[in-house]
Design a protein around this motif. Structure first.
Motif, PDB file in Angstrom:
ATOM      1  N   PHE A  11      -7.928  -5.502   0.960  1.00  0.00           N
ATOM      2  CA  PHE A  11      -7.950  -4.064   0.721  1.00  0.00           C
ATOM      3  C   PHE A  11      -9.326  -3.455   0.959  1.00  0.00           C
ATOM      4  O   PHE A  11     -10.345  -4.112   0.770  1.00  0.00           O
ATOM      5  CB  PHE A  11      -7.473  -3.748  -0.704  1.00  0.00           C
ATOM      6  CG  PHE A  11      -8.353  -4.309  -1.788  1.00  0.00           C
ATOM      7  CD1 PHE A  11      -9.466  -3.616  -2.236  1.00  0.00           C
ATOM      8  CD2 PHE A  11      -8.054  -5.534  -2.373  1.00  0.00           C
ATOM      9  CE1 PHE A  11     -10.277  -4.119  -3.238  1.00  0.00           C
ATOM     10  CE2 PHE A  11      -8.861  -6.054  -3.374  1.00  0.00           C
ATOM     11  CZ  PHE A  11      -9.978  -5.345  -3.808  1.00  0.00           C
ATOM     12  N   PHE A  13      -9.250   0.049   0.022  1.00  0.00           N
ATOM     13  CA  PHE A  13      -8.954   1.227  -0.795  1.00  0.00           C
ATOM     14  C   PHE A  13      -8.279   0.722  -2.061  1.00  0.00           C
ATOM     15  O   PHE A  13      -7.140   0.249  -2.014  1.00  0.00           O
ATOM     16  CB  PHE A  13      -8.022   2.175  -0.028  1.00  0.00           C
ATOM     17  CG  PHE A  13      -7.999   3.568  -0.565  1.00  0.00           C
ATOM     18  CD1 PHE A  13      -8.768   4.566   0.015  1.00  0.00           C
ATOM     19  CD2 PHE A  13      -7.201   3.902  -1.654  1.00  0.00           C
ATOM     20  CE1 PHE A  13      -8.754   5.862  -0.473  1.00  0.00           C
ATOM     21  CE2 PHE A  13      -7.172   5.188  -2.143  1.00  0.00           C
ATOM     22  CZ  PHE A  13      -7.951   6.180  -1.559  1.00  0.00           C
ATOM     23  N   TYR A  58      -0.217   8.056  -5.474  1.00  0.00           N
ATOM     24  CA  TYR A  58      -1.043   7.196  -4.621  1.00  0.00           C
ATOM     25  C   TYR A  58      -0.744   7.508  -3.147  1.00  0.00           C
ATOM     26  O   TYR A  58      -1.655   7.740  -2.340  1.00  0.00           O
ATOM     27  CB  TYR A  58      -0.744   5.727  -4.945  1.00  0.00           C
ATOM     28  CG  TYR A  58      -1.777   4.714  -4.477  1.00  0.00           C
ATOM     29  CD1 TYR A  58      -2.680   4.973  -3.446  1.00  0.00           C
ATOM     30  CD2 TYR A  58      -1.841   3.461  -5.069  1.00  0.00           C
ATOM     31  CE1 TYR A  58      -3.603   4.026  -3.033  1.00  0.00           C
ATOM     32  CE2 TYR A  58      -2.762   2.504  -4.662  1.00  0.00           C
ATOM     33  CZ  TYR A  58      -3.641   2.791  -3.644  1.00  0.00           C
ATOM     34  OH  TYR A  58      -4.555   1.854  -3.237  1.00  0.00           O
ATOM     35  N   LEU A  62      -3.250   9.246  -0.244  1.00  0.00           N
ATOM     36  CA  LEU A  62      -3.567   8.621   1.041  1.00  0.00           C
ATOM     37  C   LEU A  62      -3.191   9.546   2.191  1.00  0.00           C
ATOM     38  O   LEU A  62      -3.901   9.635   3.187  1.00  0.00           O
ATOM     39  CB  LEU A  62      -2.844   7.282   1.173  1.00  0.00           C
ATOM     40  CG  LEU A  62      -3.300   6.185   0.223  1.00  0.00           C
ATOM     41  CD1 LEU A  62      -2.401   4.970   0.346  1.00  0.00           C
ATOM     42  CD2 LEU A  62      -4.750   5.812   0.450  1.00  0.00           C
ATOM     43  N   PHE A  72      -4.538   6.288   7.091  1.00  0.00           N
ATOM     44  CA  PHE A  72      -3.279   6.027   6.383  1.00  0.00           C
ATOM     45  C   PHE A  72      -2.146   6.938   6.853  1.00  0.00           C
ATOM     46  O   PHE A  72      -1.026   6.480   7.067  1.00  0.00           O
ATOM     47  CB  PHE A  72      -3.464   6.161   4.867  1.00  0.00           C
ATOM     48  CG  PHE A  72      -4.473   5.200   4.311  1.00  0.00           C
ATOM     49  CD1 PHE A  72      -4.221   3.837   4.272  1.00  0.00           C
ATOM     50  CD2 PHE A  72      -5.696   5.656   3.839  1.00  0.00           C
ATOM     51  CE1 PHE A  72      -5.162   2.947   3.772  1.00  0.00           C
ATOM     52  CE2 PHE A  72      -6.643   4.775   3.327  1.00  0.00           C
ATOM     53  CZ  PHE A  72      -6.377   3.415   3.297  1.00  0.00           C
ATOM     54  N   LEU A  87       2.659   1.230   1.583  1.00  0.00           N
ATOM     55  CA  LEU A  87       1.829   1.195   0.380  1.00  0.00           C
ATOM     56  C   LEU A  87       1.871  -0.165  -0.309  1.00  0.00           C
ATOM     57  O   LEU A  87       2.943  -0.692  -0.597  1.00  0.00           O
ATOM     58  CB  LEU A  87       2.288   2.282  -0.601  1.00  0.00           C
ATOM     59  CG  LEU A  87       1.442   2.427  -1.872  1.00  0.00           C
ATOM     60  CD1 LEU A  87       0.032   2.908  -1.528  1.00  0.00           C
ATOM     61  CD2 LEU A  87       2.097   3.398  -2.847  1.00  0.00           C
ATOM     62  N   THR A  94      -4.522  -1.353   1.095  1.00  0.00           N
ATOM     63  CA  THR A  94      -4.465  -0.681  -0.198  1.00  0.00           C
ATOM     64  C   THR A  94      -4.168  -1.678  -1.309  1.00  0.00           C
ATOM     65  O   THR A  94      -3.488  -2.678  -1.095  1.00  0.00           O
ATOM     66  CB  THR A  94      -3.372   0.409  -0.203  1.00  0.00           C
ATOM     67  OG1 THR A  94      -2.095  -0.189   0.062  1.00  0.00           O
ATOM     68  CG2 THR A  94      -3.663   1.486   0.827  1.00  0.00           C
TER      69      THR A  94
END
Length: 179
Positions: A11, A13, A58, A62, A72, A87, A94
């Motif tokens: 990840f 993020f 979330y 993004l 994203f 996601l 992520t």
């Protein structure tokens, strides 16, 4: 310290929450586990509206990010499709972490702690060493560590207007990184 949570193990993020989904399979995780297609929906179904809101906010965040700074939104035509298809899955970059942030100023990772109360608890317990500058009662930032504290991922706490504000702050971290 090890990262523990859901998402892509590579990840860049990361969002941090104090609690895990109340499902047996997530109680004893010891690293970052990628989700598979349909798992976000399954968690929402099993754990209720609060978790659906976390995943929705979330994905909306993004999707709201400046596409010049983050890619994203280029992966799916809507935030809903992004949530369902990318996601927290392998290759998404992520993560949703339940462990304290592991900060390293030499990485490109963006860190977001959900909730002022959780951030202050991490600081007071010594589990987080950060130089947070509080912008107001809801947002704080540590530019060096690319860390932001924001309201919890819930529609009432992190409204669309606040998502836009957070998006601008995150683009600022990317710009600071490139200088």
């Amino acid at each position: 310290m090890t990262n523990i949570g859901l998402g892509c193990s590579k990840f860049t993020f990361a969002v941090y929450l104090a609690n895990t989904p109340n499902m047996l399979e997530y109680q004893d995780i010891s690293n970052v586990n990628s989700l598979v297609s349909g798992e976000v929906n399954a968690i929402g179904q099993a754990c209720g509206n609060g978790w659906r809101k976390v995943f929705n906010v979330y994905a909306k965040l993004l999707y709201a990010l400046n596409p010049t700074d983050f890619d994203f939104a280029q992966r799916a035509p809507t935030w809903q499709q992004y949530r369902d298809s990318y996601l927290l899955q392998t290759g998404s970059a992520t993560a949703l972490l339940f462990s304290p942030p592991v900060l390293n100023a030499n990485t490109q990772t963006i860190h977001i702690i959900c909730g002022r109360t959780y951030a202050k608890a991490l600081l007071s317990s010594g589990k987080l060493e950060a130089n947070l500058v509080w912008i107001d009662d809801e947002f704080a930032i540590d530019v060096k560590n690319r860390l932001v504290v924001c309201p919890y991922f819930d529609y009432r706490q992190l409204s669309n207007i606040k998502i836009e504000r957070l998006s601008v702050m995150l683009s600022g971290l990317v710009l600071d990184l490139s200088n």
